[in-house]
Scaffold this active site. Structure first.
Site, PDB file in Angstrom:
ATOM      1  N   THR A   1       0.859  -1.199   0.000  1.00 55.52           N
ATOM      2  CA  THR A   1       0.000   0.000   0.000  1.00 55.52           C
ATOM      3  C   THR A   1       0.888   1.239   0.000  1.00 55.52           C
ATOM      4  OG1 THR A   1      -0.011   0.422   2.396  1.00 55.52           O
ATOM      5  CG2 THR A   1      -1.571  -1.231   1.548  1.00 55.52           C
ATOM      6  N   ASP A   2       0.238   2.381  -0.202  1.00 50.14           N
ATOM      7  CA  ASP A   2       0.992   3.599   0.005  1.00 50.14           C
ATOM      8  C   ASP A   2       0.900   3.974   1.489  1.00 50.14           C
ATOM      9  OD1 ASP A   2       1.407   6.515  -2.156  1.00 50.14           O
ATOM     10  OD2 ASP A   2       2.478   5.873  -0.361  1.00 50.14           O
ATOM     11  N   TYR A   3       1.564   5.013   1.830  1.00 49.86           N
ATOM     12  CA  TYR A   3       1.832   5.417   3.218  1.00 49.86           C
ATOM     13  C   TYR A   3       0.536   5.566   4.054  1.00 49.86           C
ATOM     14  CZ  TYR A   3       5.131   7.736   6.459  1.00 49.86           C
ATOM     15  OH  TYR A   3       5.960   8.059   7.502  1.00 49.86           O
TER      16      TYR A   3
END
Ligand code: GLC
Length: 755
Positions: free
Chosen positions: A285-287
Site C-alpha cells: 500500500t501507500d503510506y
C-alpha cells in the site's frame, strides 16, 4: 510460553537442504518459501506483511516511535527510509539474530531520479525522449542504491497526468500513454538490470496503481472517477508496461476509483493486475493508506480495513500497522483465512529469496562497496548527459547560443545560485550542496575574462520588490541577462498542488522590470510542472525549460546556453496558456461543436484561447529541421497487414542536431469517438547541417486498436489519418483506409466490475 528461538543458520540449513538446484531457481525458491512459511506463527506472518519507516527521512504524515523494538519482536518484514551499509546492517542484525526465525528485512526507499548522484526529475528525463538515457539513469540509481544497503525502490511512478496543478506531475512521464509506457518499462529495466538477484539491482515498485494522476481538480489525494474505457485506454497501459518489463512489486494509490479506494480495490489488484496481467510479485500500500480508508468511508473500522485490503490482493501494509494489529485476530475469527494470509506472505518471502537475502542477509550492506561505488565520475557524467538531453528550448529569437567570451553576463533570479533546488523534489538521499548551481555552471563555462554578475532580484515565493533596484542596475551593466526563475523544489512533488500556475511571488514583475532595460534576456525556467508564462513567451527572445536537472544541473545548462550541446528536448506534457484550460492535453476529442471562431455556438472560451502555450512534443533546436511529405506504403491495408510511413527529415540549418520525429494517427470514425491525435511512434535522428534521413515508421493493426463499443480491444475498418512532425501540432499528414477489422488473437474482453 517460552519463545522457541530457531537460530537463523538452522533455519537456512533447514530450508536450503531442500534445495537440489541452484540457490535461486524458481522451483527451489517455492519449496524454500514453504519450508519457512510452515515454521511461522500467524503473528510472524502478519509481521512479514508490515513495512515501517525508519526515522531517517519523513515521506508521510506519521512516524512510529520504536520501530526497532517492532523488528525485534518479529513484527516487521521491511523498513523504508533507512539506507547506508552500516545502518542497514545494524537493523538487519536485529531481524536475523534477535528474532525467533531470523527472517531478513527488505530495505526500501524512494530512489526516484538517482540515489546520491541525482538525475533530472522524471518529467525532465521524459523530455529527453531518449529511452536508453532514461534506462541508464535508473541503472546508475540502482548501482548506488544497492551499494548503500537498499534492496527496493518505490519507483517508477508511471501515473499519467494531464493536470499541472497536481504537484506529482514532476514525478512521472507526463500526459501520454504511449510515451509513458515506454519510459515506465525503461525505468524498470534500469532498476532491475539483469534481475533482482543481481547484487547491483534493486527491486522496482511501479506506482501508484491506479490512475492517481487523474485526481479531481489537480488536488493531491482527491477523488478519481472515470469510465472503464478511459481507465484501460489512457491510464492503465504504463502500469502494464512496467509489469510486463518485470517489475517485482506494485504500490497502490491513495485515490479511490469508482467509489473504492485503490488500497482495497479488487478490480484493480486482483482482476486486472493478477488475473489479466499475470503479475507475480507483491503489492504494497501507500503510506498509511489502509488507515485512510476510514476517512474515505468505505470501511467502518481498522479490522474491516485490514480484511478488505488483504482480500483485494494487497500484500503489505506501509506504515499503518493495521496488518500487524488486526490480521492475527481476523484469522483466528475466520474473517481472513490462513490461506489468504499465506498467499501474501509467500509473495513477500519469494522476493527475499530471489534477492538472495536468505543466503546472505548482509550482501547489500557492504561498506567497502558503498565507498567504491557511490559518486563515481562516470555516474556524474551520465547525470550531465541526461540533464543536457532533458532541456527544452521553448523560444529563441537568435539570442542563443551565447558566446563564451561575452564581456559581462548578469545572472538574475532567485534560483540562479540555488543548489538545493537543482535536485528537485523526491531527491531522497541526494544532498543539495553537492549540486552544481546555474551560476557555478556559467562561471565554469565562460572565459576567465568574462564577468559574471549575480543578483537574486526577488525571492521565489513572496511579493517583495525590494531587491529589484540592485537587479536592474546589474542588468544595465551587462551585455546579456540570463534570468533564473521558476518554482522552489518544494513547490512540486507530493502534497504540492498549485491552483495558480504563474511564476510564484514577484518573479513575473522582475522579468518585466529587467525587460524594460532593453538588454537581451534569456529566461531559464526551473520548475516541476508546466507554468503559464504567456507574457514571457511573447516578450522575451529566448526561453529555456530546464526543470530540475540534478547534481550536474549548472554544467548541463551551461553546455546548452553556450552551444556545447544543441538542445533536443521535447515537452512530454502540454503547457497551458492559462490554468483555466486545465485539464488540457493534445489527444483530446473533436466534440460535436469543434471550435469555430465564426460561430458563437462552438467549443471555445470567451476570454482565453483553446490552444495551449506550448503543445505536447514541442521543443526547438539551434538548427532547423524540414519535414517532407508523408509517404505511405499503401492507400489501403487489410487485416493483419502493416503499413510503412516514410517522411524525409532534413537539417536545413548550420549546426548538427538531434530531432525527435513523432508519428501520430487519427481514427476518423469509430464505434466510439476517437482522439484527434494519438502518439504511435517516435524516432530520434541526429543530422549534420544539410544532411537528411528518410525516417520510416511501421504501423501495425495493434497500433490502430482501441477499446471498441463492446469493450473488446482491436481496430475497426475505416479511414485513418497519419501525422508526422516535430510536435503534436505542426505536422504533415497522410491518409489510408483499413479495409476490414482483422481477427485479433489479442482481443481482450474487459472484466466486468464485480465491486
Ligand atoms: C508517499 C508517496 C509514495 C512513496 C511512499 C514512501 O506518500 O505517495 O510515492 O513511495 O510514501 O515514501
Amino acid at each position: 510460553m517460552k519463545k522457541l528461538v530457531i537460530p537463523f543458520l538452522f533455519c537456512t540449513l533447514l530450508v536450503s537442504c531442500n534445495t537440489e538446484r541452484s540457490a535461486r531457481s524458481g522451483d527451489s525458491i517455492d519449496s524454500r518459501v514453504d519450508s519457512v512459511l510452515k515454521l511461522m506463527t500467524v503473528e510472524e506472518k502478519a509481521g512479514q506483511l508490515t513495512l515501517y519507516t525508519s526515522d531517517w527521512d519523513v515521506t508521510g504524515p506519521s512516524i512510529r516511535a520504536g520501530y526497532q523494538e517492532d523488528i525485534k519482536a518479529g513484527k516487521v518484514g521491511a523498513v523504508f527510509n533507512a539506507y547506508g551499509a552500516k545502518y542497514t546492517r545494524q537493523l538487519q542484525e536485529i531481524a536475523v539474530k534477535e528474532t525467533r526465525l531470523g527472517i531478513p528485512l527488505l530495505f526500501g526507499y524512494d530512489v526516484i531520479h538517482g540515489h546520491k548522484t541525482i538525475f533530472p526529475i522524471p518529467i525532465g528525463e521524459a523530455s529527453s525522449w531518449d529511452l536508453e538515457a532514461i534506462e541508464r539513469s535508473a541503472r546508475v540509481a540502482a548501482e548506488e542504491a544497492s551499494a548503500d544497503g537498499l534492496h527496493w525502490t518505490f519507483a517508477p511512478m508511471v501515473d499519467i497526468s494531464r493536470d499541472p496543478r497536481w504537484g506529482r506531475v514532476m514525478e512521472g512521464a507526463g500526459e501520454d500513454t504511449y510515451l509513458g509506457s515506454l519510459i515506465g518499462a525503461a525505468r524498470v529495466k534500469g532498476f532491475q538490470g539483469n534481475g533482482i538477484s543481481e547484487i547491483n539491482s534493486v527491486a522496482a515498485c511501479v506506482k501508484h496503481f491506479a490512475a492517481y494522476g487523474a485526481s479531481q481538480a489537480g488536488r493531491d489525494y482527491h477523488t478519481v472517477d472515470m469510465s472503464d474505457r478511459v481507465l484501460r485506454e489512457v491510464y492503465l497501459p504504463p502500469y502494464k508496461a512496467a509489469v510486463d518489463a518485470g517489475a517485482a512489486t506494485v504500490m497502490t494509490s491513495f485515490n479511490e476509483l469508482d467509489g473504492t479506494p485503490a488500497t482495497a480495490n479488487k478490480y484493480l489488484m486482483d482482476d486486472i493486475l493478477r488475473k489479466e496481467w499475470g503479475f507475480q510479485g507483491f503489492v504494497v500500500t501507500d503510506y498509511t493508506s489502509i488507515m485512510e480508508m476510514l476517512n474515505h468511508g468505505n470501511v467502518a473500522d481498522s479490522a474491516e480495513a485490514a480484511a478488505a485490503t488483504i482480500k483485494s490482493g494487497v500484500d503489505m501494509d506501509m506504515q499503518a500497522g493495521f496488518f500487524q494489529y488486526e490480521l492475527p485476530q481476523l484469522v483466528k475469527d475466520g474473517k481472513v483465512s490462513e490461506a489468504e494470509l499465506n498467499t501474501a506472505v509467500r509473495r513477500v518471502l519469494r522476493i527475499k529469496f530471489q534477492m538472495g537475502l536468505f543466503d546472505d542477509p548482509y550482501r547489500y550492506s557492504d561498506e567497502q562497496r558503498e565507498k567504491s561505488t557511490i559518486g563515481k565520475p562516470e555516474f556524474k557524467e551520465a547525470s550531465r548527459d541526461v540533464a543536457r538531453k532533458s532541456i527544452v528550448l521553448l523560444k529563441n529569437n537568435g539570442v542563443l547560443p551565447l558566446s563564451k567570451s561575452v564581456k559581462t553576463i548578469a545572472l538574475i533570479g532567485p534560483l540562479g545560485k540555488s543548489r538545493l533546488d537543482m535536485i528537485g523534489a523526491w531527491s531522497a538521499a541526494g544532498k543539495g550542496d553537492s549540486a552544481v548551481s546555474i551560476f557555478d555552471g556559467i562561471r565554469a563555462k565562460v572565459s576567465p575574462s568574462t564577468r559574471v554578475l549575480y543578483a537574486k532580484g526577488c525571492n521565489v515565493n513572496d511579493d517583495s520588490t525590494k531587491y529589484f533596484g540592485e537587479a536592474v542596475s546589474l542588468a544595465r551593466q551587462a551585455d546579456i541577462v540570463i534570468m533564473s526563475v521558476g518554482e522552489a523544489a518544494w513547490m512540486s512533488g507530493e502534497a504540492s498542488s498549485r491552483g495558480i500556475l504563474d511564476l510564484p511571488g514577484a518573479q513575473q514583475k522582475l522579468v518585466e522590470e529587467i525587460h524594460k532595460t532593453g538588454k537581451p534576456v534569456v529566461v531559464l525556467l526551473s520548475n516541476g510542472r508546466p507554468l503559464t508564462i504567456p507574457w514571457i513567451d511573447k516578450n522575451i527572445p529566448a526561453v529555456v525549460e530546464t526543470w530540475y536537472l540534478g547534481t550536474q544541473a549548472g554544467h548541463a545548462i551551461a553546455d546548452v546556453l553556450f552551444g556545447d550541446y544543441n538542445p533536443s528536448g521535447k515537452l512530454p506534457v502540454t503547457f497551458p496558456y492559462s490554468v483555466g484550460q486545465v485539464p488540457i492535453f493534445y489527444s483530446a476529442k473533436n466534440t460535436g461543436r469543434p471550435r469555430d471562431p465564426n460561430n458563437k455556438y462552438s467549443s471555445k472560451y470567451l476570454d482565453i484561447p483553446n490552444d495551449p502555450l506550448y503543445p505536447f512534443g514541442y521543443g526547438l533546436s539551434y538548427t532547423t529541421f524540414e519535414y517532407g511529405e508523408v509517404n505511405l506504403s499503401a492507400g489501403e491495408v487489410s487485416a493483419n497487414q502493416n503499413l510503412s510511413v516514410t517522411c524525409r527529415i532534413t537539417n536545413s540549418g548550420s549546426l548538427s542536431g538531434t530531432e525527435t520525429v513523432q508519428l501520430y494517427i487519427r481514427d476518423m470514425v469509430g464505434s466510439v469517438t476517437r482522439p484527434l491525435k494519438e502518439l504511435k511512434g517516435f524516432q530520434q535522428v541526429k543530422l549534420g547541417p544539410g544532411e537528411f534521413k528518410d525516417v520510416v515508421f511501421t504501423l501495425t493493426p495493434e497500433d490502430l486498436s482501441f477499446y471498441r463499443k463492446d469493450m473488446t480491444f482491436g481496430p475497426e475498418a475505416g479511414r485513418f489519418k497519419v501525422f508526422v512532425g516535430p510536435n503534436s501540432r505542426d505536422v504533415k499528414e497522410g491518409e489510408f483506409e483499413l479495409t476490414d477489422a482483422p481477427k485479433m488473437e489479442f482481443q481482450v474482453k474487459a472484466m466486468k466490475k464485480d465491486l
